[in-house]
Write an enzyme that holds these catalytic residues in place. Structure first.
Site, short mmCIF file in Angstrom:
data_model
loop_
_atom_site.label_atom_id
_atom_site.label_comp_id
_atom_site.label_asym_id
_atom_site.label_seq_id
_atom_site.Cartn_x
_atom_site.Cartn_y
_atom_site.Cartn_z
N ARG A 158 0.82 -1.22 0.00
CA ARG A 158 0.00 0.00 0.00
C ARG A 158 0.85 1.26 0.00
NH1 ARG A 158 -3.88 -2.94 -1.98
NH2 ARG A 158 -4.58 -4.56 -0.56
N GLU A 283 -6.18 -12.03 8.07
CA GLU A 283 -5.87 -12.07 6.63
C GLU A 283 -4.74 -13.05 6.32
OE1 GLU A 283 -5.34 -7.85 5.70
OE2 GLU A 283 -7.50 -7.69 5.38
N ARG A 316 -2.32 -6.04 17.22
CA ARG A 316 -3.41 -5.44 16.42
C ARG A 316 -4.72 -6.20 16.59
NH1 ARG A 316 -2.51 -5.09 10.74
NH2 ARG A 316 -3.20 -2.94 10.55
N ASP A 362 -12.10 -0.99 7.74
CA ASP A 362 -10.74 -0.94 7.21
C ASP A 362 -10.42 0.38 6.51
OD1 ASP A 362 -8.23 -1.59 6.41
OD2 ASP A 362 -8.80 -3.17 5.02
N GLU A 390 -4.65 4.49 1.22
CA GLU A 390 -5.05 3.28 0.49
C GLU A 390 -6.42 3.41 -0.17
OE1 GLU A 390 -5.02 -0.24 2.88
OE2 GLU A 390 -5.84 -1.49 1.28
N GLU A 520 -15.02 12.27 -0.62
CA GLU A 520 -16.17 11.47 -0.19
C GLU A 520 -17.37 11.69 -1.11
OE1 GLU A 520 -17.45 12.54 3.73
OE2 GLU A 520 -18.42 10.60 4.07
C1 GCU Z 1 -5.81 -3.58 4.58
C2 GCU Z 1 -4.79 -3.59 3.46
C3 GCU Z 1 -3.80 -4.69 3.61
C4 GCU Z 1 -3.20 -4.68 5.02
C5 GCU Z 1 -4.31 -4.69 6.06
C6 GCU Z 1 -3.82 -4.55 7.49
O1 GCU Z 1 -6.66 -4.68 4.46
O2 GCU Z 1 -5.47 -3.71 2.23
O3 GCU Z 1 -2.81 -4.52 2.63
O4 GCU Z 1 -2.37 -5.76 5.20
O5 GCU Z 1 -5.18 -3.63 5.83
O6 GCU Z 1 -4.10 -3.52 8.09
O7 GCU Z 1 -3.20 -5.45 8.02
#
Ligand code: GCU
Length: 688
Positions: A158, A283, A316, A362, A390, A520
């Site tokens: 990003r 993720e 996190r 997000d 992003e 926005e």
């Molecule tokens: C978003 C982003 C990812 C990143 C993630 C995060 O989803 O698109 O690239 O890894 O945030 O905050 O971990």
């Protein structure tokens, strides 16, 4: 007329580098001044003395407080008063002498740069400024930089400003001159911590803990003189990834020992490391869930290893199911962080800080403030923002993010006077007036704020030159969250273009202020989120994420659009808020209109407060927004000749792209609404 930046050169790049908000002319008031520095030997004081010398001042540094200065006429005295709150400073001018008193070396460093921002006034008249104290203790930038170039995400995940300042295609950069300059920029606005690698920690980056530890040492050596502490993002499965163990179960004694030993070695190399940053069970990143353990088990595993070294874990809370079946209407991604973490309140060790994204989804252009930030009174918490844009135009569109951050920091979680930034200042999600008897956290207590950095090797640092104001603004808000976006922008303009034609500042204000609302207006409407192109997250794709596993849906049909998150008929997410918000968000009537589609599935013919239907409201904002961008692009032509030609051209190019992209957004969204609703535009504008 002075052209901005034309005299500044980077020592390590072959080409030209924009000096951001530290052009050489900013230090002009120091030229030929005599400065007396009375402070002990310290790398940060050494930095200040070097800064003074480079500015052309004569610095006399007395490391012994009893020593007396020569009889030279002193223009500026710099001293230390440990009675002041940590990192703070006081500036005054009296009897023809300016004084800077810092609480400690960092206070002196920050005060020095603050003095420069006063310009010539620093050495004129009589004045006294109140003590300036950072509101939030840990003010950190997270770099999502990869060592290897990632096949999809590239060198910086990003990143919209070129390659990494730290790494290049598998190695640490040989010449870290840009890192020194970056550190100077950060120090000048009070940033005091940086994490040096991506939160998605791939196998190569995992070795920063072990075989590449010398890289961490080198980076820390470059950042330390600027008062910047280094953090490492670590992979929860590091014991496995590095081939040492077959498990990373936080309750396995071998795993605990591994982290303790590894961390001891890390601190032997970098004794002042801040600690670890962790993305776990998120993720695709490994985490404690694989062993049926909680995130408290996971975070405490690392906290125990860091504790003897005074290190902290930033853990996190961006934890959600990214493999959701879109047909499953019972799962709501917005609920996830709260549902996973709130029951763990009180279970984390003192040196764990939960890092929570500002919204529940997000980093969208508009989200409500995450309810988790005010839901864990017995846990240290940290707000996470994203300076890298992003979902907010990727530093191709003008987008002044402090306008959104000020709203977030000013959110009142209980509807009373307590604002979110006050929680971040104490570092706990309880009202300062709360009667909870919990003792203040002992280890490195105090608040924290973190943001994903937006810089790269780009000659303007941030792709769009105006995105520098976002980095600057993050740091200034972390120091003083009561500053307004307009005041911060004026500071940024004043420092970045100190000798500019007086016509420039109003022009910049006109283009930059209000740019958040403008962005926005032509993108995802009323808090609905995620209408971006999947993967790149740039440009419109209205249904791009609609039938995907990511949990980011808008549920548009011929009746209406938006996500029902009410307790009455939806996912119940509104119930995660304290009152009055739980009820305010629950009702279509009282829900703030900018968040209407975040909380409700609303009919296309729903009447908005101004009497327009929802469909008409979307048409109006999108057509008006796209037209406004075209006007801004025309306005910028007036800056030709007022700024350095490269800067002029860069902004002009970006505005051209913003015009194209805004039109694309407008056309896709309005046509989509028309095709789904069948409601024509009252003004007869083109719908396709
Ligand atoms: C978003 C982003 C990812 C990143 C993630 C995060 O989803 O698109 O690239 O890894 O945030 O905050 O971990």
């Amino acid at each position: 007329m002075a052209l901005i930046g034309s005299e500044d050169r980077s020592p390590d790049d072959t080409g030209w580098l924009h000096p951001a908000w530290l052009p050489r002319s900013l230090t002009a008031p120091l030229r030929a001044r005599t400065v007396l520095v009375v402070a002990p030997e310290h790398p940060v004081i050494r930095t200040v003395v070097d800064e003074l010398s480079h500015a052309g001042a004569k610095a006399i540094w007395l490391t012994d407080t009893d020593a007396t200065a020569s009889r030279a006429v002193i223009d500026l005295t710099i001293t230390i008063d440990p009675e002041l709150p940590p990192e703070s400073f006081r500036l005054a001018r009296h009897g023809g002498q300016t004084s800077l008193v810092g609480a400690d070396p960092k206070g002196v460093l920050y005060g020095h740069f603050h003095l420069l921002r006063r310009g010539r006034l620093a050495f004129q008249g009589q004045w006294r400024q109140p003590v300036s104290t950072p509101a939030i203790g840990l003010r950190m930038l997270d770099h999502w930089d990869n060592i290897d170039v990632h096949p999809v995400m590239g060198q910086v995940e990003r990143g919209y400003a070129g390659g990494s300042l730290f790494y290049d295609a598998g190695s640490l950069r040989w010449d870290l001159g840009r890192v020194d300059q970056y550190a100077r920029l950060l120090a000048s606005v009070g940033v005091n911590a940086v994490s040096i690698n991506n939160v998605n920690v791939h196998a190569t980056e995992t070795t920063l803990l072990t075989t590449r530890l010398d890289w961490v040492t080198r980076l820390a050596d470059h950042l330390r003189p600027w008062g910047i502490t280094v953090f490492l993002s670590v992979n929860f499965a590091a014991p496995i990834v590095l081939g040492d163990l077959d498990s990373c179960d936080p309750c396995d004694q071998r795993v605990r020992q591994w982290w303790a030993d590894t961390t001891d070695r890390v601190y032997a190399a970098v004794p002042d490391l801040g600690g670890y940053l962790v993305k776990a069970d998120s993720e695709g990143q490994p985490g404690p869930f694989a062993y049926g353990r909680s995130h408290a088990d996971g975070a405490n595993l690392l906290a125990r290893a860091l504790s003897p070294h005074q290190g902290v874990v930033l853990w996190r809370c961006f934890v959600y199911n990214h493999r959701q079946d879109w047909r499953d209407r019972s799962t709501d991604r917005a609920r996830a962080a709260f549902d996973h973490f709130v029951e763990l309140d009180g279970a984390f060790l003192d040196n764990v800080i939960l890092q929570i994204k500002h919204g529940p989804i997000d980093f969208q252009v508009r989200e409500p403030v995450s309810p988790l930030l005010a839901a864990m009174p017995r846990t240290r918490v940290c707000l996470e923002l994203q300076v890298t844009a992003e979902y907010t135009g990727q530093q191709r569109h003008v987008h002044y993010l402090p306008e959104a951050w000020q709203e977030i920091l000013g959110f009142r979680p209980w509807g009373d006077e307590t604002k979110l930034w006050q929680l971040m200042a104490i570092g706990q999600s309880q009202s300062p007036e709360s009667t909870t008897t919990e003792s203040p956290r002992s280890v490195r207590s105090g608040g924290a704020i973190a943001a994903v950095s937006n810089v790269g090797r780009d000659e303007f640092w941030t792709g769009h030159p105006f995105a520098q104001a976002n980095l600057y603004g993050f740091a200034r808000l972390a120091w003083d969250p009561t500053l307004t976006p307009a005041a911060i922008l004026d500071e940024w303009i004043g420092s970045t273009f100190p000798e500019a034609n007086p016509d420039l500042a109003p022009l910049l204000r006109q283009i930059i202020l209000g740019s958040r609302a403008l962005y926005e207006s032509y993108t995802a409407p009323n808090g609905v989120g995620f209408m971006v192109t999947p993967g790149s997250h740039y440009g419109p794709s209205v249904d791009g994420y609609e039938y995907s596993p990511w949990g980011t849906y808008h549920f548009a049909d011929r009746e209406g659009i938006g996500v029902d998150r009410t307790r009455a008929s939806g996912s119940g997410y509104t119930g995660q808020y304290h009152q009055p918000w739980a009820d305010l968000f629950e009702s279509v009537e009282t829900c703030p209109e900018e968040l209407l589609l975040f909380f409700h599935h609303v009919r296309w013919d729903h009447r908005m407060h101004d009497g327009d239907t929802l469909a008409q409201h979307i048409y109006n904002s999108h057509f008006d927004g796209a037209a406004a961008i075209h006007s801004l692009a025309r306005l910028w032509t007036q800056a030709d000749g007022l700024v350095e030609p490269r800067l002029y051209r860069r902004v002009a190019e970006r505005l051209d792209e913003q015009c194209r992209c805004a039109q694309e957004w407008c056309d896709q969204i309005t046509s989509y609404v028309w095709r789904h609703s069948g409601i024509p535009d009252d003004h007869g504008r083109p719908l396709y």
